[in-house]
Design a protein around this motif. Structure first.
Motif, PDB file in Angstrom:
ATOM      1  N   UNK A   1      -8.774  13.537  11.125  1.00 36.10           N
ATOM      2  CA  UNK A   1      -9.721  14.097  10.693  1.00 36.10           C
ATOM      3  C   UNK A   1      -8.900  15.874  10.640  1.00 36.10           C
ATOM      4  N   UNK A   2      -8.302  16.139  11.712  1.00 35.39           N
ATOM      5  CA  UNK A   2      -7.543  17.209  11.373  1.00 35.39           C
ATOM      6  C   UNK A   2      -6.220  17.318  10.351  1.00 35.39           C
ATOM      7  N   UNK A   3      -5.965  16.125  10.618  1.00 37.15           N
ATOM      8  CA  UNK A   3      -4.339  16.013  10.307  1.00 37.15           C
ATOM      9  C   UNK A   3      -4.689  15.949   8.487  1.00 37.15           C
ATOM     10  N   UNK A   4      -5.944  14.882   8.201  1.00 35.27           N
ATOM     11  CA  UNK A   4      -6.057  14.567   7.228  1.00 35.27           C
ATOM     12  C   UNK A   4      -6.480  16.335   6.625  1.00 35.27           C
ATOM     13  N   UNK A   5      -6.845  17.315   7.122  1.00 38.19           N
ATOM     14  CA  UNK A   5      -7.224  18.854   5.998  1.00 38.19           C
ATOM     15  C   UNK A   5      -5.766  19.385   6.537  1.00 38.19           C
ATOM     16  N   UNK A   6      -4.627  18.561   7.114  1.00 40.13           N
ATOM     17  CA  UNK A   6      -3.631  20.125   6.931  1.00 40.13           C
ATOM     18  C   UNK A   6      -2.685  19.532   5.860  1.00 40.13           C
ATOM     19  N   UNK A   7      -2.556  18.024   5.526  1.00 41.92           N
ATOM     20  CA  UNK A   7      -1.860  17.381   4.643  1.00 41.92           C
ATOM     21  C   UNK A   7      -2.584  18.121   3.364  1.00 41.92           C
ATOM     22  N   UNK A   8      -0.867  18.749   2.849  1.00 44.00           N
ATOM     23  CA  UNK A   8      -1.329  19.265   1.123  1.00 44.00           C
ATOM     24  C   UNK A   8      -0.471  17.937   0.437  1.00 44.00           C
ATOM     25  N   UNK A   9       0.314  17.493   0.822  1.00 43.27           N
ATOM     26  CA  UNK A   9       1.143  16.383  -0.853  1.00 43.27           C
ATOM     27  C   UNK A   9       0.793  14.851   0.704  1.00 43.27           C
ATOM     28  N   UNK A  10       0.926  14.332   0.553  1.00 42.71           N
ATOM     29  CA  UNK A  10       0.369  12.993   0.371  1.00 42.71           C
ATOM     30  C   UNK A  10       1.379  11.910  -0.469  1.00 42.71           C
ATOM     31  N   UNK A  11       2.399  11.656   0.695  1.00 44.19           N
ATOM     32  CA  UNK A  11       3.645  10.806   0.313  1.00 44.19           C
ATOM     33  C   UNK A  11       2.634   8.651  -0.545  1.00 44.19           C
ATOM     34  N   UNK A  12       3.122   8.396  -1.317  1.00 44.72           N
ATOM     35  CA  UNK A  12       2.550   7.439  -2.210  1.00 44.72           C
ATOM     36  C   UNK A  12       3.214   6.386  -1.454  1.00 44.72           C
ATOM     37  N   UNK A  13       2.690   5.117  -1.361  1.00 42.91           N
ATOM     38  CA  UNK A  13       2.712   4.185  -1.554  1.00 42.91           C
ATOM     39  C   UNK A  13       2.228   3.130  -2.218  1.00 42.91           C
ATOM     40  N   UNK A  14       3.743   1.992  -2.753  1.00 37.67           N
ATOM     41  CA  UNK A  14       3.098   1.373  -4.307  1.00 37.67           C
ATOM     42  C   UNK A  14       2.595  -0.011  -3.634  1.00 37.67           C
ATOM     43  N   UNK A  15       1.541  -0.289  -4.351  1.00 44.45           N
ATOM     44  CA  UNK A  15       1.131  -1.164  -3.983  1.00 44.45           C
ATOM     45  C   UNK A  15       1.374  -2.739  -4.911  1.00 44.45           C
ATOM     46  N   UNK A  16       2.643  -2.949  -5.471  1.00 47.01           N
ATOM     47  CA  UNK A  16       2.654  -3.924  -6.117  1.00 47.01           C
ATOM     48  C   UNK A  16       1.577  -4.947  -6.488  1.00 47.01           C
ATOM     49  N   UNK A  17       1.165  -5.444  -8.223  1.00 42.78           N
ATOM     50  CA  UNK A  17       0.336  -6.063  -9.352  1.00 42.78           C
ATOM     51  C   UNK A  17       1.073  -6.377 -10.194  1.00 42.78           C
ATOM     52  N   UNK A  18      -0.026  -7.197 -10.469  1.00 43.83           N
ATOM     53  CA  UNK A  18       0.719  -7.802 -12.047  1.00 43.83           C
ATOM     54  C   UNK A  18       0.886  -9.803 -11.842  1.00 43.83           C
ATOM     55  N   UNK A  19       0.539 -10.167 -10.443  1.00 40.25           N
ATOM     56  CA  UNK A  19       0.485 -11.479 -10.752  1.00 40.25           C
ATOM     57  C   UNK A  19      -0.576 -12.376  -9.121  1.00 40.25           C
ATOM     58  N   UNK A  20      -1.207 -11.702  -9.514  1.00 40.53           N
ATOM     59  CA  UNK A  20      -2.580 -11.632  -8.826  1.00 40.53           C
ATOM     60  C   UNK A  20      -3.177 -11.221  -7.715  1.00 40.53           C
ATOM     61  N   UNK A  21      -1.798 -10.232  -7.617  1.00 42.38           N
ATOM     62  CA  UNK A  21      -2.466  -9.099  -5.878  1.00 42.38           C
ATOM     63  C   UNK A  21      -3.041  -9.228  -5.781  1.00 42.38           C
ATOM     64  N   UNK A  22      -3.549  -8.626  -3.908  1.00 41.37           N
ATOM     65  CA  UNK A  22      -4.408  -8.341  -3.997  1.00 41.37           C
ATOM     66  C   UNK A  22      -4.828  -7.065  -4.281  1.00 41.37           C
ATOM     67  N   UNK A  23      -6.084  -6.312  -4.655  1.00 43.16           N
ATOM     68  CA  UNK A  23      -6.002  -4.815  -5.702  1.00 43.16           C
ATOM     69  C   UNK A  23      -6.268  -4.009  -4.994  1.00 43.16           C
ATOM     70  N   UNK A  24      -6.318  -2.867  -5.073  1.00 42.63           N
ATOM     71  CA  UNK A  24      -6.659  -1.750  -3.653  1.00 42.63           C
ATOM     72  C   UNK A  24      -7.975  -1.608  -3.747  1.00 42.63           C
ATOM     73  N   UNK A  25      -9.003  -2.341  -4.667  1.00 39.77           N
ATOM     74  CA  UNK A  25     -10.474  -2.768  -4.332  1.00 39.77           C
ATOM     75  C   UNK A  25     -10.896  -3.619  -3.595  1.00 39.77           C
ATOM     76  N   UNK A  26      -9.921  -4.295  -3.037  1.00 42.71           N
ATOM     77  CA  UNK A  26      -9.692  -5.439  -2.595  1.00 42.71           C
ATOM     78  C   UNK A  26      -9.388  -5.441  -1.516  1.00 42.71           C
ATOM     79  N   UNK A  27      -9.189  -3.883  -1.079  1.00 37.30           N
ATOM     80  CA  UNK A  27      -8.369  -4.040   0.330  1.00 37.30           C
ATOM     81  C   UNK A  27      -8.945  -2.134   0.671  1.00 37.30           C
ATOM     82  N   UNK A  28     -10.974  -2.670   0.906  1.00 31.53           N
ATOM     83  CA  UNK A  28     -11.018  -1.482   1.530  1.00 31.53           C
ATOM     84  C   UNK A  28     -10.763  -0.579   2.630  1.00 31.53           C
ATOM     85  N   UNK A  29     -10.446  -1.524   3.220  1.00 32.02           N
ATOM     86  CA  UNK A  29     -10.551  -1.264   4.985  1.00 32.02           C
ATOM     87  C   UNK A  29      -9.505  -0.513   4.638  1.00 32.02           C
TER      88      UNK A  29
END
Length: 504
Positions: free
Chosen positions: A163-191
């Motif tokens: 929680x403390x780290x979350x408040x202090x982070x300004x620019x979050x690195x982006x993780x790429x989730x490959x899609x287009x071939x029936x992969x699990x989407x962000x909505x399917x990876x809620x947890x």
């Protein structure tokens, strides 16, 4: 003279207490004998607290007069916050507020986003429900984050530090989730998204339109269902050749439980991995240490459901001592396949997750016989690798890292009403993998700190009986030993006094 000596003694005692109090305030020390060192702050937490640039205020909304097991959570939290405050050099302050004291404080807690929970309280051999607050509000400048319910027994340090780290982070690195071939989407990876969103931003990437992957340090390819074109696999090669990192969770076989049938699944990814020396056979891993399926049975006119052990749902409990798997206790891999590495020795191959010591494989296609009586002959193989890490020049001359799992569904929760709740270690394994490849902040070890699954039923009857009697008898034995020792000391003093030359 006697009075002055008494006054001097009192002054010395008070002085010593003041000095001890001052030293204890400056040097916080606690002896931690727990197996997972749950009361010892990690280096990650210490680094987070030392790097705080803006004051942090923590308001713990905790009710008082709670049952002993829940009151312990309050004590543990208070002790931890004392240590946090000490390590932050005064940049972190905290206070405990009892919302049950009056209506104004209760409204303050609810407005902060902390709702009451109902707990069971035993009074005079009766159990009644009591409203209680066990939440925390963290504030840093204009930013706020809440822990609505500090659940007893879970990783408290992880909740606070992230929680403390979350408040202090300004620019979050982006993780790429490959899609287009029936992969699990962000909505399917809620947890999974909920865990990763603390430090990262998850973004879906279509390789057919987005060939420039330079902004991503890590890509995740989870449960593809359709064929991946050779051109897009070449883009992944180029990504690794630039020093990028990749995690793949792949289904080599697929199960249709409605038809009780298992078949081969091909996406082209298995051939791509085979070129790098990693082979995933088109077979189901079977393990006696497995999950269960619900089967409908009939007895007379009655129909009922019963749970039957299903070896096609292996539960992994053997993990390598590695940041990706540290603290994990068990992960279920539905319809997994084993991994075999036969590639260049210049690539560092590190198995991370294993099946049990007795396992086997069933070649696809195959029919599932729910009523099958499994024997030891069905498990002729030793432990098999289910997840592994490859490091080195996997593609090109740049050093890159690749984590592969022989099951694509272990971290997928589904979407909408079909979403299911995965066990915590399943999600932590995937989150740890992405964390390790992206930026090892040290929060990995906090995510899995604390026992998540160690049921008493897994212990042998003799061990349970020993622990039960030890828990009951040990305090009594210690008191008896103390009494005997004290009696012996007094007896020796009495004998000494009876000697003729005593006092001369």
């Amino acid at each position: 003279m006697k009075d002055s000596r008494i006054i001097l003694s009192v002054v010395l005692i008070v002085g010593i207490l003041v000095v001890i109090n001052f030293i204890s305030d400056q040097l916080y020390f606690r002896l931690d004998l727990t197996e997972d060192k749950r009361y010892t702050l990690s280096e990650a937490t210490k680094d987070i607290l030392k790097d705080i640039e803006e004051p942090v205020t923590i308001k713990a909304y905790f009710s008082e007069n709670l049952p002993p097991d829940i009151a312990k959570t309050r004590r543990d939290l208070q002790e931890m916050l004392v240590e946090y405050s000490s390590l932050s050099d005064g940049m972190l302050v905290f206070e405990f507020i009892n919302p049950s004291e009056n209506e104004e404080l209760e409204n303050q807690a609810i407005k902060a986003g902390i709702q009451p929970v109902m707990i069971n309280v035993r009074e005079k051999d009766q159990v009644k429900q009591q409203k209680a607050y066990l939440g925390v509000l963290i504030e840093m400048g204009e930013e706020k984050d809440i822990i609505p319910f500090m659940q007893p027994g879970l990783a408290m340090e992880y909740s606070l530090s992230t929680s403390i780290k979350k408040l202090s982070v300004i620019d979050k690195p982006v993780i790429g989730l490959v899609s287009g071939h029936g992969e699990a989407s962000i909505a399917e990876l809620q947890q999974l998204n909920a865990q990763l969103s603390i430090l990262y931003q998850l973004k879906e990437v279509d390789l057919s339109t987005d060939a420039d992957l330079s902004t991503y340090k890590t890509l995740a390819l989870i449960r593809p269902k359709d064929t991946i074109p050779a051109g897009e696999l070449a883009i992944l090669d180029a990504f690794l050749a630039q020093g990028g990192n990749l995690v793949i969770a792949l289904n080599r076989v697929e199960a249709d439980m409605q038809q009780s049938f298992g078949k081969i699944m091909s996406t082209g990814l298995e051939s791509w991995l085979s070129q790098k020396g990693l082979n995933i056979p088109s077979s189901f891993l079977v393990d006696p240490n497995s999950g269960a399926v619900s089967v409908q049975q009939q007895q007379g006119i009655f129909v009922y459901n019963t749970q039957i052990q299903f070896p096609y749902l292996p539960i992994a409990q053997n993990f390598r001592d590695h940041p990706v798997t540290k603290g994990l206790e068990q992960v279920i891999f539905p319809f997994a396949s084993p991994l075999n590495y036969e590639g260049d020795s210049s690539i560092n191959w590190t198995p991370l997750v294993y099946s049990s010591d007795k396992s086997g494989t069933q070649t696809a296609p195959t029919y599932f016989n729910i009523q099958k009586q499994w024997t030891e002959a069905d498990y002729p193989l030793g432990r098999q690798v289910i997840g592994a890490l490859l490091e080195g020049n996997i593609s090109g001359n740049a050093n890159s890292r690749l984590i592969v799992f022989g099951d694509g569904d272990f971290a997928v929760t589904g979407e909408g009403q079909g979403a299911q709740r995965m066990q915590a270690d399943n999600i932590s394994l995937m989150a740890n993998s992405i964390d390790f490849l992206s930026d090892d902040t040290g929060l990995i070890e906090l995510r899995t700190k604390g026992v998540t699954s160690r049921p008493l039923d897994d212990l042998e009857d003799g061990t349970k009986t020993t622990l039960k009697f030890l828990n009951f008898l040990l305090p009594i034995i210690l008191v008896v030993i103390y009494g005997i020792a004290r009696m012996q000391v007094k007896r020796n003093v009495r004998i000494k006094r009876m000697e003729e030359n005593y006092g001369n």
